[in-house]
Design a protein around this motif. Structure first.
Motif, short mmCIF file in Angstrom:
data_model
loop_
_atom_site.label_atom_id
_atom_site.label_comp_id
_atom_site.label_asym_id
_atom_site.label_seq_id
_atom_site.Cartn_x
_atom_site.Cartn_y
_atom_site.Cartn_z
N GLU A 116 0.71 -1.25 -0.21
CA GLU A 116 0.11 -0.15 0.19
C GLU A 116 0.95 1.28 -0.12
O GLU A 116 1.42 1.46 1.03
N ASN A 175 -7.14 5.04 -2.75
CA ASN A 175 -8.03 5.69 -1.79
C ASN A 175 -7.18 7.03 -1.44
O ASN A 175 -6.23 7.14 -1.37
N GLU A 184 -3.35 7.24 -1.58
CA GLU A 184 -2.83 5.88 -1.64
C GLU A 184 -2.94 4.97 -2.89
O GLU A 184 -4.11 5.02 -3.36
N GLN A 186 -2.22 0.63 -4.23
CA GLN A 186 -1.64 -0.65 -3.82
C GLN A 186 -1.25 -1.53 -5.04
O GLN A 186 -2.21 -1.32 -6.08
MN MN Z 1 -4.65 0.73 2.61
#
Ligand code: MN
Ligand code: ADP
Ligand code: MN
Ligand code: MN
Length: 342
Positions: A116, A175, A184, A186
């Motif tokens: 992340e 997000n 963020e 991932q």
């Molecule tokens: Mn996360």
């Protein structure tokens, strides 16, 4: 015969945190689309990147991963490389070589990692969304927020997501984060070298897309002092055994506790600014693990306890960590403890 633009990307020798560099090679190839193993090694001036002295300035770039270039689109590719000395041994700044060794040594464990990547957009000297003077409203509404008063930089974030998908990276979500201007994405879950190569390329795309929006992303772990969240790179991982056995998940968490200081020392510059214990994740001076516990060093997700199998989350790595180093250490520590037990 077609002509391609190949953007060779490498990690430099900047201290305390390396930066990304890149330059373009025009390649003539009769392949439909060349990939990294069709491409030649190349060189650069290491004296301009803190990787060599002027008197012996040549360093070598060896392609290790490639994908379509989603910025230039047609007839172009991004090429992640590793830096070698002119005798083709790994350069001192090359952390990938040791990661490759560990990945090969522990291949039977079938490790996969999901990272992340948190980051913060800056506009000038301040995080995006911070007023010129004073501060924005305190943290609370920004995480996964919606609305012009809650989120800052969405056009750049959306473009970055699209370009990562166009490049074929294993991006699994995005997000908005706890601090204004903080976000963020991932990457993963996928094996150590894949997740790491792809994370470096995704970082390069983030900076590159920022140019289009006149914002720059920073991975600095504590971009605003005071009561503002830091930026981390939680590293989720599992072995084949962990994916079918809960006790193996607990054992892996226990193992990480045996080399806590070594991990902290290699999880990114200024980790003590971020892991104060005041914002999520406990102090760097402490090690603990727990189910659902975002105050712990290692979190076992509740679904994993419920299913009695799965993965665990190492919450300690900083946003500015090197994934080649973090994934290598996790493999070595978890497997070292297993070997000691057997
Ligand atoms: Mn996360
Ligand atoms: P958080 O709730 O901590 O914000 P995220 O949804 O952002 O969690 O990230 C969870 C990560 O866990 C993803 O990157 C995903 O790829 C990874 N992950 C999921 N399952 C596994 C697994 N079995 N092994 C390793 N990583 C996994
Ligand atoms: Mn996060
Ligand atoms: Mn997390």
């Amino acid at each position: 015969m077609s002509t391609y633009r190949a953007e060779y990307i490498w990690i430099d020798g900047s201290i305390p945190t390396p930066k990304l560099r890149s330059k373009t090679m025009i390649v003539n190839s009769d392949k439909d689309m060349p990939t990294y193993d069709d491409l030649p090694i190349w060189g650069f001036d290491g004296s301009s990147t803190n990787q060599a002295m002027g008197s012996a300035s040549d360093c070598v770039l060896r392609p290790v991963f490639s994908c379509p270039d989603p910025i230039r689109e047609r007839d172009s590719l991004l090429v992640m490389t590793e830096v070698l000395n002119t005798d083709l041994s790994p350069h001192r700044s090359n952390t990938r070589a040791a990661c490759a060794e560990a990945a090969a040594r522990y291949a039977d464990q079938e490790f996969i990692f999901g990272i992340e990547q948190e980051y913060t957009f800056f506009k000038g000297m301040r995080p995006l969304g911070f007023p010129d003077h004073g501060f924005p409203a305190p943290q609370g509404g920004y995480y996964c927020g919606v609305g012009a008063d809650e989120v800052f930089g969405r056009p750049a974030v959306e473009e970055h997501l699209q370009r990562c998908l166009d490049a074929g990276l294993d991006i699994s979500g995005i997000n908005a984060e706890v601090m204004p201007g903080q976000w963020e994405f991932q990457i993963g879950p996928t094996p150590a070298l894949d997740v790491s190569d792809q994370l470096w390329v995704a970082r390069w795309l983030l900076y590159r897309v920022g140019e289009h929006h006149d914002v720059n992303a920073t991975l600095y772990p504590k971009p605003a002092r005071g009561d503002w969240n830091g930026a981390g790179a939680h590293t989720n991982f599992s072995t084949k055994t962990m994916r079918s056995d809960y006790q193996a998940c607990v054992d892996a968490a226990e193992a990480l506790g045996t080399r806590h200081e070594l991990h902290i020392a290699n999880y990114g510059f200024a980790i003590e600014e971020r892991l104060t214990g005041l914002h999520e994740t406990c102090s760097y001076r402490e090690f603990r693990y727990g189910v659902s516990d975002r105050g712990a060093s290692i979190r076992i997700p509740w679904q994993v306890e419920k299913a009695q199998k799965g993965y665990i989350e190492d919450r300690r790595p900083n946003a500015n960590m090197d994934p080649y180093v973090v994934t290598r250490l996790i493999m070595e520590t978890v497997c070292g403890a297993m070997a000691a037990k057997a």
